[in-house]
Write an enzyme that holds these catalytic residues in place. Structure first.
Site, PDB file in Angstrom:
ATOM      1  N   SER A 144       0.892  -1.244   0.156  1.00 23.46           N
ATOM      2  CA  SER A 144      -0.087   0.064   0.114  1.00 23.46           C
ATOM      3  C   SER A 144       0.872   1.149  -0.098  1.00 23.46           C
ATOM      4  O   SER A 144       1.934   1.067   0.394  1.00 23.46           O
ATOM      5  CB  SER A 144      -0.809  -0.010   1.361  1.00 23.46           C
ATOM      6  OG  SER A 144      -1.442   1.351   1.680  1.00 23.46           O
ATOM      7  N   TYR A 157      -1.904  -1.538  10.495  1.00 20.66           N
ATOM      8  CA  TYR A 157      -1.938  -1.492   9.068  1.00 20.66           C
ATOM      9  C   TYR A 157      -0.610  -1.031   8.657  1.00 20.66           C
ATOM     10  O   TYR A 157       0.161  -1.604   7.778  1.00 20.66           O
ATOM     11  CB  TYR A 157      -2.994  -0.725   8.545  1.00 20.66           C
ATOM     12  CG  TYR A 157      -3.234  -1.051   7.181  1.00 20.66           C
ATOM     13  CD1 TYR A 157      -3.971  -1.920   6.918  1.00 20.66           C
ATOM     14  CD2 TYR A 157      -3.012   0.019   6.074  1.00 20.66           C
ATOM     15  CE1 TYR A 157      -4.293  -2.221   5.266  1.00 20.66           C
ATOM     16  CE2 TYR A 157      -3.029  -0.028   4.900  1.00 20.66           C
ATOM     17  CZ  TYR A 157      -4.047  -1.285   4.452  1.00 20.66           C
ATOM     18  OH  TYR A 157      -4.109  -1.494   3.169  1.00 20.66           O
ATOM     19  N   LYS A 161       2.239  -2.969   6.369  1.00 24.45           N
ATOM     20  CA  LYS A 161       2.470  -2.702   5.020  1.00 24.45           C
ATOM     21  C   LYS A 161       4.161  -2.458   4.788  1.00 24.45           C
ATOM     22  O   LYS A 161       4.594  -2.421   3.556  1.00 24.45           O
ATOM     23  CB  LYS A 161       1.570  -1.607   4.427  1.00 24.45           C
ATOM     24  CG  LYS A 161       0.034  -2.041   4.465  1.00 24.45           C
ATOM     25  CD  LYS A 161      -0.141  -3.232   3.480  1.00 24.45           C
ATOM     26  CE  LYS A 161      -1.377  -3.800   3.476  1.00 24.45           C
ATOM     27  NZ  LYS A 161      -1.660  -5.173   2.450  1.00 24.45           N
TER      28      LYS A 161
HETATM   29  P1  NAI Z   1     -11.465  -6.117   0.072  1.00 20.23           P
HETATM   30  O1  NAI Z   1     -12.075  -6.106   1.432  1.00 20.23           O
HETATM   31  O2  NAI Z   1     -12.382  -5.677  -0.911  1.00 20.23           O
HETATM   32  O3  NAI Z   1     -10.956  -7.299  -0.373  1.00 20.23           O
HETATM   33  C1  NAI Z   1      -9.805  -8.242   0.698  1.00 20.23           C
HETATM   34  C2  NAI Z   1     -10.267  -9.807   0.385  1.00 20.23           C
HETATM   35  O4  NAI Z   1      -9.432 -10.365   1.491  1.00 20.23           O
HETATM   36  C3  NAI Z   1     -11.625 -10.159   0.990  1.00 20.23           C
HETATM   37  O5  NAI Z   1     -12.231 -11.009  -0.238  1.00 20.23           O
HETATM   38  C4  NAI Z   1     -11.637 -10.677   2.082  1.00 20.23           C
HETATM   39  O6  NAI Z   1     -12.411 -11.670   2.311  1.00 20.23           O
HETATM   40  C5  NAI Z   1     -10.181 -11.474   1.638  1.00 20.23           C
HETATM   41  N1  NAI Z   1      -9.578 -11.904   3.047  1.00 20.23           N
HETATM   42  C6  NAI Z   1      -9.462 -11.101   4.414  1.00 20.23           C
HETATM   43  N2  NAI Z   1      -8.960 -12.050   5.292  1.00 20.23           N
HETATM   44  C7  NAI Z   1      -8.463 -12.828   4.745  1.00 20.23           C
HETATM   45  C8  NAI Z   1      -7.716 -14.084   5.303  1.00 20.23           C
HETATM   46  N3  NAI Z   1      -7.398 -14.215   6.416  1.00 20.23           N
HETATM   47  N4  NAI Z   1      -7.586 -15.057   4.483  1.00 20.23           N
HETATM   48  C9  NAI Z   1      -7.666 -14.888   3.074  1.00 20.23           C
HETATM   49  N5  NAI Z   1      -8.583 -14.039   2.378  1.00 20.23           N
HETATM   50  C10 NAI Z   1      -8.859 -12.940   3.286  1.00 20.23           C
HETATM   51  O7  NAI Z   1     -10.146  -4.998  -0.059  1.00 20.23           O
HETATM   52  P2  NAI Z   1      -9.204  -4.730  -1.158  1.00 20.23           P
HETATM   53  O8  NAI Z   1      -8.886  -3.393  -1.010  1.00 20.23           O
HETATM   54  O9  NAI Z   1      -9.317  -5.557  -2.260  1.00 20.23           O
HETATM   55  O10 NAI Z   1      -7.877  -5.471  -0.410  1.00 20.23           O
HETATM   56  C11 NAI Z   1      -6.886  -6.288  -1.086  1.00 20.23           C
HETATM   57  C12 NAI Z   1      -5.493  -5.586  -0.595  1.00 20.23           C
HETATM   58  O11 NAI Z   1      -5.347  -4.257  -1.261  1.00 20.23           O
HETATM   59  C13 NAI Z   1      -5.137  -5.716   0.939  1.00 20.23           C
HETATM   60  O12 NAI Z   1      -4.038  -6.279   0.855  1.00 20.23           O
HETATM   61  C14 NAI Z   1      -5.332  -4.304   1.078  1.00 20.23           C
HETATM   62  O13 NAI Z   1      -4.349  -3.851   2.441  1.00 20.23           O
HETATM   63  C15 NAI Z   1      -4.627  -3.574   0.022  1.00 20.23           C
HETATM   64  N6  NAI Z   1      -4.702  -2.137  -0.334  1.00 20.23           N
HETATM   65  C16 NAI Z   1      -6.178  -1.705  -0.353  1.00 20.23           C
HETATM   66  C17 NAI Z   1      -6.191  -0.273  -0.452  1.00 20.23           C
HETATM   67  C18 NAI Z   1      -7.772   0.310  -0.788  1.00 20.23           C
HETATM   68  O14 NAI Z   1      -7.773   1.628  -0.910  1.00 20.23           O
HETATM   69  N7  NAI Z   1      -8.637  -0.481  -0.743  1.00 20.23           N
HETATM   70  C19 NAI Z   1      -5.368   0.672  -0.802  1.00 20.23           C
HETATM   71  C20 NAI Z   1      -3.754  -0.118  -0.503  1.00 20.23           C
HETATM   72  C21 NAI Z   1      -3.734  -1.155  -0.426  1.00 20.23           C
END
Ligand code: NAI
Length: 263
Positions: A144, A157, A161
């Site tokens: 991130s 967090y 990261k």
């Molecule tokens: P999201 O919540 O839409 O998707 C995250 C997915 O990870 C979900 O499907 C969830 O069920 C799954 N998950 C959660 N805990 C888990 C576990 N223990 N084992 C397996 N799966 C698990 O969120 P997003 O934004 O798509 O997140 C994806 C990545 O992007 C994360 O690493 C997040 O930190 C990163 N990120 C997101 C940003 C944003 O603004 N949305 C910005 C920068 C980084």
């Protein structure tokens, strides 16, 4: 990894947001993709949606915080596709925004176990296999902009990261001689369900928490607004496909935030 068609990928956090967009983008390049996620219902829907689009995908329920669960998912993926070439350690959770004196140890452990140890478990489960088949490969680790910039009330967090960036940088140098590339994805705000991460908090870390259940917090409300107005996950995924092809270490999707890192 210039040629993607006919190869296979494993993507965590693939039921939603950036992970789902990565799974779709790599499937569109002709890859077979194993979608892994802790949320079984959403995972089944995402697998079904990609199949309807004509993609060769499968799903496996997997908790990346649990090394045994990732090992099992790796064995299932290798059994299904023969060889895995691309591993996207993407699953992540946001944790709660609050004063550092009030962050519970359960919250610290949950965020570090998913965001940092999830990457460690993915590398540990797949690296021997990637080295053994010798066809080259690539790891994509989702960090991130919070891997470079610290923020108020986000210590777990941010720590996870920063660590994700450090692990990825070290891994890139170590794996280059084996023809295995590494990309660390560093997005700013992206329109996903990240602010509702509490839906997936396992009982051992205190159990699920509905979005908005915590006491009102102006920083959390601002973050939710920035995420609602964030970049389309599909645009992020397109940048990752290019980076894997070009073997680029860093993907910064928000140039104005990248500038803050350099200044
Ligand atoms: P999201 O919540 O839409 O998707 C995250 C997915 O990870 C979900 O499907 C969830 O069920 C799954 N998950 C959660 N805990 C888990 C576990 N223990 N084992 C397996 N799966 C698990 O969120 P997003 O934004 O798509 O997140 C994806 C990545 O992007 C994360 O690493 C997040 O930190 C990163 N990120 C997101 C940003 C944003 O603004 N949305 C910005 C920068 C980084």
């Amino acid at each position: 990894m210039r040629d993607l068609a006919g190869k296979s990928a494993f993507v965590t956090g693939a039921a939603s947001g950036i992970g789902l967009a990565l799974a779709r983008a790599f499937a569109q390049q002709g890859m077979r993709v194993m979608l892994a996620d802790i949320e079984g219902g959403a995972l089944a829907e995402s697998v079904e949606a990609l199949r309807r689009e004509g993609h060769a995908v499968r799903g496996t329920v997997c908790d990346v915080a649990d090394a045994g669960s990732v090992d099992r998912a790796a064995r299932e993926s290798i059994a299904a596709f023969g060889k895995i070439h691309l591993v996207c350690n993407n699953a992540g959770v946001g944790g709660r925004t609050r004063d550092s004196g009030d962050i519970s140890l359960d919250d610290w452990r949950w965020v570090l176990d998913v965001n940092l140890m999830g990457i460690v478990h993915g590398v540990r489960a797949f690296l021997p296999h990637l080295r053994a088949h010798g066809e080259g490969g690539h790891f994509v680790n989702t960090a991130s902009m919070a891997g470079f910039l610290s923020g108020l009330g986000f210590s777990p967090y941010t720590a996870s990261k920063y660590a994700a960036v450090g692990v990825s940088e070290g891994l890139a140098g170590e794996l280059a001689p084996f023809g295995i590339g590494v990309t660390v994805l560093c997005p700013g705000w992206v329109r996903t369900r990240i602010t509702d991460s509490g839906r997936n908090r396992p009982a051992r870390y205190g159990g699920p928490e509905a979005a908005g259940a915590a006491a009102p917090n102006p920083i959390a409300e601002k973050v939710a607004e920035l995420v609602r107005n964030g970049l389309d996950p599909e645009a992020v995924a397109d940048r990752v496909v290019e980076a894997v092809r070009a073997n680029r270490l860093y993907v910064f999707t928000h140039p104005h935030m990248e500038k803050n890192v350099r200044d």
